[in-house]
Structure formats: structure tokens, C-alpha cells
Design an enzyme around this catalytic site. Structure first.
Site, PDB file in Angstrom:
ATOM      1  N   LYS A  11      17.284   0.155 -19.178  1.00  0.00           N
ATOM      2  CA  LYS A  11      18.693   0.102 -18.748  1.00  0.00           C
ATOM      3  C   LYS A  11      18.856  -0.930 -17.611  1.00  0.00           C
ATOM      4  O   LYS A  11      18.168  -1.940 -17.604  1.00  0.00           O
ATOM      5  CB  LYS A  11      19.186   1.489 -18.339  1.00  0.00           C
ATOM      6  CG  LYS A  11      18.835   2.549 -19.381  1.00  0.00           C
ATOM      7  CD  LYS A  11      19.558   3.838 -19.209  1.00  0.00           C
ATOM      8  CE  LYS A  11      18.986   4.858 -20.172  1.00  0.00           C
ATOM      9  NZ  LYS A  11      19.798   6.029 -20.355  1.00  0.00           N
ATOM     10  N   GLU A  96      25.608   4.590 -24.322  1.00  0.00           N
ATOM     11  CA  GLU A  96      26.213   4.052 -23.091  1.00  0.00           C
ATOM     12  C   GLU A  96      27.084   2.832 -23.406  1.00  0.00           C
ATOM     13  O   GLU A  96      28.114   2.627 -22.775  1.00  0.00           O
ATOM     14  CB  GLU A  96      25.114   3.723 -22.065  1.00  0.00           C
ATOM     15  CG  GLU A  96      24.527   5.006 -21.482  1.00  0.00           C
ATOM     16  CD  GLU A  96      23.101   4.891 -20.993  1.00  0.00           C
ATOM     17  OE1 GLU A  96      22.606   3.775 -20.797  1.00  0.00           O
ATOM     18  OE2 GLU A  96      22.467   5.958 -20.826  1.00  0.00           O
TER      19      GLU A  96
HETATM   20  C1  PEP Z   1      18.039   6.342 -23.598  1.00  0.00           C
HETATM   21  O1  PEP Z   1      18.443   5.625 -22.712  1.00  0.00           O
HETATM   22  O2  PEP Z   1      18.102   5.960 -24.768  1.00  0.00           O
HETATM   23  C2  PEP Z   1      17.505   7.670 -23.255  1.00  0.00           C
HETATM   24  C3  PEP Z   1      17.106   8.442 -24.223  1.00  0.00           C
HETATM   25  O3  PEP Z   1      17.467   7.980 -21.920  1.00  0.00           O
HETATM   26  P1  PEP Z   1      16.693   9.254 -21.272  1.00  0.00           P
HETATM   27  O4  PEP Z   1      15.307   9.257 -21.827  1.00  0.00           O
HETATM   28  O5  PEP Z   1      16.731   8.990 -19.799  1.00  0.00           O
HETATM   29  O6  PEP Z   1      17.461  10.475 -21.679  1.00  0.00           O
END
Ligand code: PEP
Length: 251
Positions: A11, A96
Site C-alpha cells: 500500500k 481500497e
Molecule cells: C490487502 O491489502 O489486500 C489486505 C488483505 O490487507 P490486510 O492483510 O492488512 O488485511
């Protein structure tokens, strides 16, 4: 046989220097693992340097997004061709991007086309929100996302696409889904959806990952399910120790 894939979605985290030190640790330890593919998806700003660093490493590099346009006056955008200089994969349809950047299935479909044109393998994310789950419409939401994002898309080999099932309510919340529930969605909704489109033989070879609060403590539960071909890991991929421990669970 589908080789497990563990993918890290960083991210909007890590400067170039931070990215390099995290990857140096991964590189040292990754050679002790076999039969698993590892993909990291850092921010665009680190791709060039990490590409140089990873030149003789099996760790794959992915982008977190690309533009649906191939080039032109699109300030702030990165094209598939630019990402493909450094990357083999690109995450598309992440919840997101759907929630904060208004990406819908039609746009995601254009991005899948742009990725294919640039020679990038899309890691296509699908998944229902909590409200959709509570309303009993999860299966229909996922079918619709797959139909929309993959409309008119041809696939020559199963390795040319990865699907990540990420229930939105499980992403970054610490609230992970039950492995058996994930298996059920994959085997009754996602893989049949892919088979309806491209036939069973091709669909059987496409890797379908789980994503949503995967950590070293719960990873084994997912990865031991034959229908779950790996994980898309967000938060835990920012820690070399945690990410390596998740990779270790595939062994
Ligand atoms: C993602 O960003 O795709 C995700 C699954 O994040 P997290 O593992 O933090 O839930």
C-alpha cells in the site's frame, strides 16, 4: 498443480530506503523456501531500485495499480508499459481503489485490458462488503465483479491471471474469515465463474488467493485448504519476519 503464491501489498508505505532494507532481509531468507512464488507490490517510487536489487532473486515485483490509458496527458498516472519495465504483476480492483478512488467494474475491465497489453499479470481482487454479506448477496456481488472485470478478456494460459478473494470486511481489520468459508466461496462461486468463461481446464489452473488480515498465526489455516492457492497480504507484509513466517506456512 497450482504453485502457491504469497503476495505482499505494501500500500502507501515505505520510502525507497525503507523498501531496500526490507527487501534485503527477504532476499537473504527466501532461498530457504521452495515450491512457492513470492511477489511484493511496493509503491511505484521504489520499483526501479528494487528491480535492480532483485535481478537475480526469485522474488517477483508487482505494481499496485496502473492507468487504463496507454499514454498521454493524464497527470499523475502510470501506464502499464511503464510498470512493466519493472514488474510482472499488477494488483487491480483492490477494494481500497474501489472505495476511495471510485473504480468500478467497467474501469477495472479497462485496466485488465491495459495490463494484458503491457504483458503484466493482473492480480484481480474481488470481495463483498459486510452489508452485502449480511444481506446474503456475497455470491452475486462476486459473480458480478468477475463478469464485469473480465468481460471480453481472453486468457491463453492459467498463469496469465491471479484472482484474490478479499472480503472487504476482513481487510486491515484484524477480522479474518474462516478458512472453510473461503473454500466454499472459491469452489462454489469463483472457480465455477472462471470455468463458465474459459472452460474447466483453464479455470482449474488459475490461482485463487485469499486476502484479509492474514498473519503468521492464521496463515496455516488458509494455506492448508487445497482450494486456497496462497495469500494477498497487506499489513503483515510490511514486516520481514511476519511475511517470511507466512511464506514458511506454505512449506
Ligand atoms: C490487502 O491489502 O489486500 C489486505 C488483505 O490487507 P490486510 O492483510 O492488512 O488485511
Amino acid at each position: 498443480m497450482r504453485t502457491p503464491l504469497i503476495a505482499g501489498n505494501w500500500k502507501m508505505h515505505n520510502t525507497e530506503a525503507e523498501a531496500i532494507s526490507l527487501v534485503r532481509v527477504l532476499m537473504q531468507r527466501i532461498r530457504f523456501f521452495s515450491g512457492v512464488e513470492v511477489l511484493i507490490c511496493p509503491p511505484f517510487t521504489s520499483l526501479s531500485q528494487l528491480h535492480k536489487l532483485l535481478v537475480s532473486s526469485p522474488i517477483l515485483l508487482g505494481a499496485q495499480n496502473i492507468s487504463e490509458q496507454s499514454s498521454g496527458a493524464y497527470t499523475g498516472e502510470i501506464s502499464g508499459r511503464m510498470a512493466a519495465e519493472f514488474c510482472s504483476h499488477v494488483i487491480l480492483g483492490h477494494s481500497e481503489r474501489r472505495a476511495y478512488f471510485g473504480e468500478d467494474d467497467a474501469l477495472i475491465n479497462q485496466k485488465v485490458r491495459a495490463a494484458q497489453k503491457a504483458g503484466l499479470i493482473p492480480v484481480l481482487c474481488v470481495g463483498e462488503s459486510l452489508a452485502e454479506r449480511d444481506a446474503g448477496s456475497a455470491a452475486e456481488v462476486i459473480r458480478c465483479q468477475l463478469r464485469g472485470a473480465l468481460a471480453g478478456i481472453q486468457l491463453s494460459a492459467p498463469s496469465d491471471l491471479v484472482v484474490a478473494y478479499e472480503p472487504v470486511w476482513a481487510i486491515g481489520t484484524g477480522r479474518s474469515a474462516l478458512p472453510e468459508d473461503i473454500t466454499k466461496v472459491i469452489s462454489s462461486v469463483i472457480r465455477p465463474g472462471l470455468a463458465a468463461k474459459w472452460g474447466e481446464k483453464l479455470a482449474e489452473g488459475i490461482r485463487i488467493l485469499y486476502g484479509g488480515s492474514v498473519n503468521p498465526g492464521n496463515a496455516g489455516g488458509y494455506l492448508s485448504q487445497p482450494e486456497i492457492d496462497g495469500a494477498l497480504v497487506g499489513g503483515a507484509s510490511l514486516s520481514a519476519e511476519k511475511f517470511l513466517a507466512i511464506i514458511e506456512r506454505t512449506q
